[in-house]
Design an enzyme around this catalytic site. Structure first.
Site, mmCIF file in Angstrom:
data_model
loop_
_atom_site.group_PDB
_atom_site.id
_atom_site.type_symbol
_atom_site.label_atom_id
_atom_site.label_comp_id
_atom_site.label_asym_id
_atom_site.label_seq_id
_atom_site.Cartn_x
_atom_site.Cartn_y
_atom_site.Cartn_z
ATOM 1 N N CYS A 1 13.700 -8.797 -5.948
ATOM 2 C CA CYS A 1 13.584 -10.129 -5.357
ATOM 3 C C CYS A 1 14.984 -10.649 -5.001
ATOM 4 C CB CYS A 1 12.929 -11.037 -6.388
ATOM 5 S SG CYS A 1 12.715 -12.744 -5.882
ATOM 6 N N PHE B 1 -9.618 9.094 -6.689
ATOM 7 C CA PHE B 1 -8.866 9.559 -7.839
ATOM 8 C C PHE B 1 -9.431 10.841 -8.434
ATOM 9 C CE2 PHE B 1 -7.427 5.349 -7.339
ATOM 10 C CZ PHE B 1 -6.163 5.292 -7.903
ATOM 11 N N ARG B 2 -10.750 10.889 -8.569
ATOM 12 C CA ARG B 2 -11.314 11.900 -9.456
ATOM 13 C C ARG B 2 -11.968 13.095 -8.791
ATOM 14 N NH1 ARG B 2 -11.342 7.155 -11.721
ATOM 15 N NH2 ARG B 2 -10.455 6.996 -13.811
ATOM 16 N N CYS C 1 7.492 -11.170 -7.901
ATOM 17 C CA CYS C 1 8.700 -11.022 -8.706
ATOM 18 C C CYS C 1 8.368 -11.342 -10.163
ATOM 19 C CB CYS C 1 9.783 -11.964 -8.197
ATOM 20 S SG CYS C 1 11.215 -12.048 -9.292
ATOM 21 N N ILE D 1 -7.808 -0.957 -3.640
ATOM 22 C CA ILE D 1 -6.614 -1.813 -3.575
ATOM 23 C C ILE D 1 -5.973 -1.782 -2.201
ATOM 24 C CG2 ILE D 1 -6.123 -1.585 -6.055
ATOM 25 C CD1 ILE D 1 -4.055 0.580 -5.356
ATOM 26 N N ALA E 1 -14.025 3.981 -4.625
ATOM 27 C CA ALA E 1 -13.062 4.743 -3.825
ATOM 28 C C ALA E 1 -13.706 5.458 -2.640
ATOM 29 C CB ALA E 1 -12.353 5.758 -4.719
ATOM 30 N N GLN F 1 -13.376 -2.017 -5.962
ATOM 31 C CA GLN F 1 -12.407 -1.448 -6.900
ATOM 32 C C GLN F 1 -11.201 -0.906 -6.151
ATOM 33 O OE1 GLN F 1 -14.669 0.532 -10.407
ATOM 34 N NE2 GLN F 1 -15.885 1.017 -8.606
ATOM 35 N N HIS G 1 -9.313 -4.635 -8.852
ATOM 36 C CA HIS G 1 -8.105 -3.924 -9.275
ATOM 37 C C HIS G 1 -6.856 -4.386 -8.530
ATOM 38 C CE1 HIS G 1 -10.756 -0.415 -10.946
ATOM 39 N NE2 HIS G 1 -10.746 -1.472 -11.719
ATOM 40 N N CYS H 1 16.163 -13.162 -6.194
ATOM 41 C CA CYS H 1 16.732 -13.661 -7.451
ATOM 42 C C CYS H 1 17.243 -12.530 -8.336
ATOM 43 C CB CYS H 1 15.693 -14.483 -8.212
ATOM 44 S SG CYS H 1 14.503 -13.483 -9.151
HETATM 45 ZN ZN ZN Z 1 12.451 -13.586 -8.030
#
Ligand code: ZN
Length: 239
Positions: free
Chosen positions: A149, A32-33, A128, A104, A21, A102, A120, A151
């Site tokens: 989504c 985070f920490r 979906c 994201i 991080a 690590q 991560h 769908c």
């Molecule tokens: Zn979907």
């Protein structure tokens, strides 16, 4: 000293960078920490951050998960800092074979890095749960509530939550990179949290460089330890 780091970089042919991080805090993405990090902040709910960011919480309280996630884990305006840019230059120069991270936030790719192993996951990939269709970050940022989504299925970020396993193929690829490396540069992580410590043990090369503001349990094994901001250290060593 940064000049010592440039000497190590000069003499290396297969550098792997492993980052935590602390690599992104200089881009304004909180860790985070540490104090001021995510875990020291109020979640705005009666739950702890580790609980909100768990698989079961996502399943059972999806709307609350997304409230927290949008407010605390997404930084769409963050830009790569000198550390990300230096690592991209090293890869372009043929010196660095992989970045293992690590984080994201996708900032290594934004800086131009190509081989990035995101242990991560990434906020930029979402899929979906019903049909598997994939979406970018825009689909998550676009509205409030639970993103769905076409769908009708719920969209979930491709981010490893608490209670979820790391991707086996990705871990294998990371270990293979570390086993083949001659130099490992570790930055912005205290190497306490799984799987960081185990991955460092896979490294068999000559030179281990640790760049972290705080001491780590591996400092005594390192060729070089730099307790300075990672952007400064890497930026100066990789002009
Ligand atoms: Zn979907």
């Amino acid at each position: 000293m940064a000049s010592e780091l440039s000497g190590i970089v000069e003499n290396s042919n297969r550098i792997v960078f492993f980052g935590g991080a602390g690599v992104s805090t200089e881009s304004g993405v909180p860790d985070f920490r540490s104090s001021g990090g995510l875990y020291s902040r109020d979640t705005g709910t009666s739950y702890a951050p580790e609980e909100v960011l768990s698989h079961s919480f996502f399943v059972n309280h999806t709307a609350e998960f997304y409230d927290y996630y949008r407010g605390h884990l997404l930084y769409p305006d963050a830009k790569p800092n000198p550390a990300h840019l230096a690592l991209a230059r090293l890869e372009q120069a043929g010196k660095l074979t992989a970045v293992i991270t690590q984080n994201i936030d996708g900032l290594h790719q934004a800086a131009g890095s190509r081989t990035v192993l995101e242990l991560h996951g990434s906020v930029h990939r979402n899929s979906c749960l019903r049909c598997g269709r994939t979406y970018g970050l825009d689909a998550i940022l676009a509205g409030d509530g639970v993103p769905t989504c076409e769908c009708g299925g719920v969209i979930k970020p491709d981010v490893v939550l608490y209670e979820e396993a790391l991707d086996d193929a990705l871990m294998t690829a990371a270990v293979e990179q570390l086993e083949a490396a001659d130099t490992l540069i570790v930055g912005g992580t205290s190497l306490v949290v799984y799987p960081a410590a185990g991955l460092v043990r896979a490294f068999r090369g000559e030179q281990l460089v640790l760049i972290n503001k705080q001491p780590t349990g591996y400092d005594h094994l390192a060729t070089l330890v730099l307790h300075e901001p990672i952007g400064e250290a890497l930026g100066a060593a990789v002009p």
